[in-house]
Scaffold this motif. Structure first.
Motif, PDB file in Angstrom:
ATOM      1  N   TYR A 209       0.841  -1.206   0.000  1.00 44.53           N
ATOM      2  CA  TYR A 209       0.000   0.000   0.000  1.00 44.53           C
ATOM      3  C   TYR A 209       0.876   1.257   0.000  1.00 44.53           C
ATOM      4  N   SER A 210       1.957   1.208   0.775  1.00 48.40           N
ATOM      5  CA  SER A 210       2.842   2.373   0.879  1.00 48.40           C
ATOM      6  C   SER A 210       3.522   2.673  -0.450  1.00 48.40           C
ATOM      7  N   LYS A 211       3.940   1.629  -1.161  1.00 49.39           N
ATOM      8  CA  LYS A 211       4.568   1.840  -2.463  1.00 49.39           C
ATOM      9  C   LYS A 211       3.584   2.508  -3.431  1.00 49.39           C
ATOM     10  N   ALA A 212       2.335   2.054  -3.400  1.00 48.42           N
ATOM     11  CA  ALA A 212       1.323   2.640  -4.283  1.00 48.42           C
ATOM     12  C   ALA A 212       0.992   4.069  -3.850  1.00 48.42           C
ATOM     13  N   ALA A 213       0.891   4.285  -2.536  1.00 50.00           N
ATOM     14  CA  ALA A 213       0.569   5.612  -2.019  1.00 50.00           C
ATOM     15  C   ALA A 213       1.661   6.617  -2.355  1.00 50.00           C
ATOM     16  N   ASP A 214       2.915   6.170  -2.350  1.00 52.80           N
ATOM     17  CA  ASP A 214       4.036   7.047  -2.703  1.00 52.80           C
ATOM     18  C   ASP A 214       3.923   7.550  -4.142  1.00 52.80           C
ATOM     19  N   GLN A 215       3.172   6.821  -4.964  1.00 52.34           N
ATOM     20  CA  GLN A 215       2.956   7.250  -6.349  1.00 52.34           C
ATOM     21  C   GLN A 215       1.636   8.011  -6.489  1.00 52.34           C
ATOM     22  N   GLY A 216       0.998   8.282  -5.351  1.00 50.38           N
ATOM     23  CA  GLY A 216      -0.221   9.081  -5.372  1.00 50.38           C
ATOM     24  C   GLY A 216      -1.501   8.292  -5.556  1.00 50.38           C
ATOM     25  N   ASN A 217      -1.446   6.968  -5.438  1.00 47.29           N
ATOM     26  CA  ASN A 217      -2.645   6.163  -5.641  1.00 47.29           C
ATOM     27  C   ASN A 217      -3.651   6.429  -4.519  1.00 47.29           C
ATOM     28  N   LYS A 219      -6.551   4.977  -3.706  1.00 46.04           N
ATOM     29  CA  LYS A 219      -7.072   3.790  -3.022  1.00 46.04           C
ATOM     30  C   LYS A 219      -6.079   3.298  -1.967  1.00 46.04           C
ATOM     31  N   ALA A 220      -4.804   3.333  -2.314  1.00 45.24           N
ATOM     32  CA  ALA A 220      -3.777   2.889  -1.363  1.00 45.24           C
ATOM     33  C   ALA A 220      -3.695   3.839  -0.174  1.00 45.24           C
ATOM     34  N   LYS A 221      -3.818   5.133  -0.437  1.00 46.11           N
ATOM     35  CA  LYS A 221      -3.777   6.110   0.657  1.00 46.11           C
ATOM     36  C   LYS A 221      -4.926   5.876   1.631  1.00 46.11           C
ATOM     37  N   ARG A 222      -6.101   5.626   1.086  1.00 44.65           N
ATOM     38  CA  ARG A 222      -7.267   5.387   1.931  1.00 44.65           C
ATOM     39  C   ARG A 222      -7.107   4.076   2.711  1.00 44.65           C
ATOM     40  N   ALA A 223      -6.579   3.059   2.048  1.00 39.57           N
ATOM     41  CA  ALA A 223      -6.379   1.772   2.711  1.00 39.57           C
ATOM     42  C   ALA A 223      -5.396   1.901   3.865  1.00 39.57           C
TER      43      ALA A 223
END
Length: 329
Positions: A209-217, A219-223
């Motif tokens: 999730y953190s890897k995806a959130a670092d790219q601005g995703n 859904k990952a940020k919310r998760a």
């Protein structure tokens, strides 16, 4: 002030030199493209598309992509099809988008194959056909295309056009995530969180999730936010259990007839201290849990391990054997 002005002049000069080089490259590319050099035509189209060395102009990008596409250049065919699909520089036309994408896909260009897979999957530009979507996505995925790999994982996860299979879903999503695809990373995080196709593992879920959130995703940020809230509640619950138990155990020797000099009483007191320490760590985690983790996370985990190991050691080696002796007597 002089230093500041000099710095501004230096940066401006560097930027001017950079723009000059881009302009020279564009001029040279234009000359080659005008002679029918297909590589130069494609490069010039890309420069117009990005606005690199020339003013951004989607219509000009489409014009030069077409010239290269008509010579059979697969990348240009796909890019021209994408412009028609999005309506950039040309009127939106799904028939033209399919026409050029198909030509590129027939030359085994992975992005075009994934593009056809998307059209068949969604029914945009082509009649919806899950079998064809799977076929084209598979061709692209086998060439390492991350988008296609994630799409295959999505189809297996949801059982779209084929039997649901979490193991195969993880196989393809992992491949895509390893290439940095944010959507795949978020999907892999979800699968670890839910234990779909992999053992349930919150740490791995947070990792992806953190890897995806670092790219601005989003859904990952919310998760991660939800995961953080869940862990904070768990830490608070743990502290509310451990603290009173630890307080009782650490003061156990004060009860009538108890002595701290007794080996068992001393062990129970140390057990209580371990519980209270763990409760303190839980409260710290509750107060500091952020999106991914909290400050000093490694020291925290080491301390928690040591206190927990100490408590288990005391229970196994002192408390339980002593209780067994009492029961036997």
């Amino acid at each position: 002030m002089i230093i500041g002005a000099s710095a501004v002049w230096w940066v401006h000069k560097r930027q001017s030199v950079g723009r000059g080089k881009l302009y020279e490259a564009a001029t040279e590319t234009y000359a080659h493209a005008g002679q029918g050099d297909v590589t130069a035509e494609f490069k010039l189209a890309h420069m117009y598309y990005e606005g690199s060395g020339v003013p951004q102009d989607y219509a000009e990008a489409a014009r030069w992509y077409r010239k290269a596409a008509e010579q059979g250049y697969a990348k240009a065919q796909f890019n021209l099809g994408d412009l028609y699909f999005r309506g950039k520089g040309v009127p939106q036309n799904y028939a033209e988008a399919v026409h050029w994408t198909q030509k590129a896909a027939d030359q085994s260009y992975a992005k075009a194959q994934a593009g056809l897979g998307y059209m068949y999957l969604t029914g945009v530009g082509l009649p919806q056909n899950y079998a064809e979507a799977f076929r084209w996505y598979s061709k692209a995925a086998d060439q390492g295309d991350a988008t296609a790999q994630h799409a295959l994982g999505y189809m297996y996860t949801n059982g779209i056009g084929l039997p649901q299979d979490y193991n195969k879903a993880v196989h393809w999503i992992q491949k895509s995530a390893d290439q940095g695809d944010a959507e795949a990373q978020a999907a892999l995080g979800y699968m670890y969180a839910k234990g779909q196709g992999v053992p349930q593992d919150n740490a791995e879920a947070v990792h992806w999730y953190s890897k995806a959130a670092d790219q601005g995703n989003p859904k990952a940020k919310r998760a991660l936010e939800l995961q953080g809230n869940k862990m904070r509640r768990f830490e608070l619950f743990t502290a509310l259990i451990e603290f009173p138990v630890g307080l009782w155990a650490s003061l156990y020797f004060l009860l009538p007839g108890r002595r701290l000099q007794n080996r068992r009483q001393l062990a129970i007191t140390l057990l209580g201290v371990s519980f209270i320490s763990n409760a303190g760590l839980s409260l710290y985690a509750f107060a500091h849990y952020g999106i991914e983790c909290f400050p000093h996370q490694y020291a925290f985990h080491i301390a928690r391990f040591l206190f927990t190991a100490t408590a288990i050691l005391i229970i196994v080696t002192v408390v339980l054997p002593a209780k067994k002796k009492v029961l036997e007597s």
